[in-house]
Design a protein around this motif. Structure first.
Motif: not given
Length: 299
Positions: A10, A12, A85, A96, A98, A100
């Motif tokens: 992902m 970051e 994230y 976190f 997210y 996604r």
């Protein structure tokens, strides 16, 4: 030796000052691939996922390749993009946020034949509960079918936000445990969602599922290791004050795999893996630079 890691990488975002965010690439199984590659003196580490056709996907692939991680078996999706994230820290512990839902990695098992080709000839295949959690139920089943009979390592990495309910999550985790030879559960998570009374209960559950090599991680506390039918209690040594715990378990796994590939037994590999994780939590972000990993490990 060849390790193949399957999962989601992902974008970051991590804090680097007041209202400033630093971008990078990370994700549990990719983090493990990164540390394994940094610590292995030979062999190869390949990553299996699906990315988009967008500029960030191009940058992600270039980043993987720059670290020596194989990308030949990464597939492309014409319309989806990588997930993202954001890390929020408080006293070294992370939380976190997210984005996604449209992640291309959700399609990584759409072509089981391609996955079979990717893991063919691998000495070790690694996946996690997050790998399973981003897939639909039929794609999870297809992936696990491909992995049957292979040398599979599995970290349950229980993340309930990926699942419709706890029961579905726990059932899928144990489905994966049944095709795994190596299991790397974290006791705190297992106690929360499976109700394990102690570390031995966690170890026994994965042994009953068929795993023959198990390390029960314990958040810097005493670990249990099952190998060759024997159970060993491993004291990891003094605790470290964390700066950022992101990637601790992932780095443990990568160091463990590299140590095992180098010929260390499971107990010594678990000790080396804990030392790596202890270094990682004194740095910000999921990934330490590879040259720093090698430098600190050699010191």
């Amino acid at each position: 030796m060849r390790i193949v890691c399957i999962g989601e990488c992902m974008i970051e975002l991590s804090g680097s000052g007041e209202d400033l965010w630093r971008s990078g690439f990370a994700g549990d199984t990719f983090n493990t691939a990164w540390y394994a590659r940094a610590l292995m003196t030979g062999g190869t580490v390949d990553y299996v996922t699906t990315v988009g056709s967008d500029p960030l996907s191009e940058r992600m692939l270039a980043f993987m390749a720059s670290g020596g991680i194989g990308t030949d078996h990464i597939t492309r999706h014409p319309s989806r993009v990588p997930g993202m994230y954001l890390i929020t820290l408080k006293d070294g512990e992370r939380s976190f946020t997210y984005w996604r839902d449209s992640s291309a990695a959700r399609c990584l098992a759409d072509d089981p034949d391609a996955v079979a080709a990717a893991v063919g000839g691998a000495d070790l295949v690694y996946l996690s509960g997050i790998t399973l959690g981003v897939l639909t139920s039929d794609r999870r089943a297809a992936l696990l079918e491909v992995l049957k009979g292979r040398n599979v390592a599995f970290d349950p990495n229980l993340r309930p936000r990926l699942w419709p309910d706890t029961e579905t999550m726990c059932a899928a985790i144990m489905d994966a445990a049944h095709v795994s030879r190596i299991a790397l559960p974290s006791y705190e998570d297992e106690a929360d969602f499976f109700g394990d009374a102690d570390e031995m209960a966690t170890l026994q559950r994965y042994a009953d599922a068929g795993a023959t090599e198990i390390v029960v991680k314990n958040g810097g506390g005493t670990m249990l290791v099952l190998a060759d039918g024997d159970i060993t209690t491993v004291d990891p040594g003094p605790k470290v004050q964390p700066v950022d715990t992101t990637g601790a378990g992932d780095s443990f796994n990568g160091a463990y795999f590299s140590a095992r590939m180098a010929g260390l037994g499971p107990v010594e590999a678990a000790k080396a893996a804990h030392q790596m994780a202890a270094r990682v939590i004194t740095h910000r972000g999921a990934l330490m630079p590879m040259d720093l990993i090698r430098q600190e490990t050699a010191a």
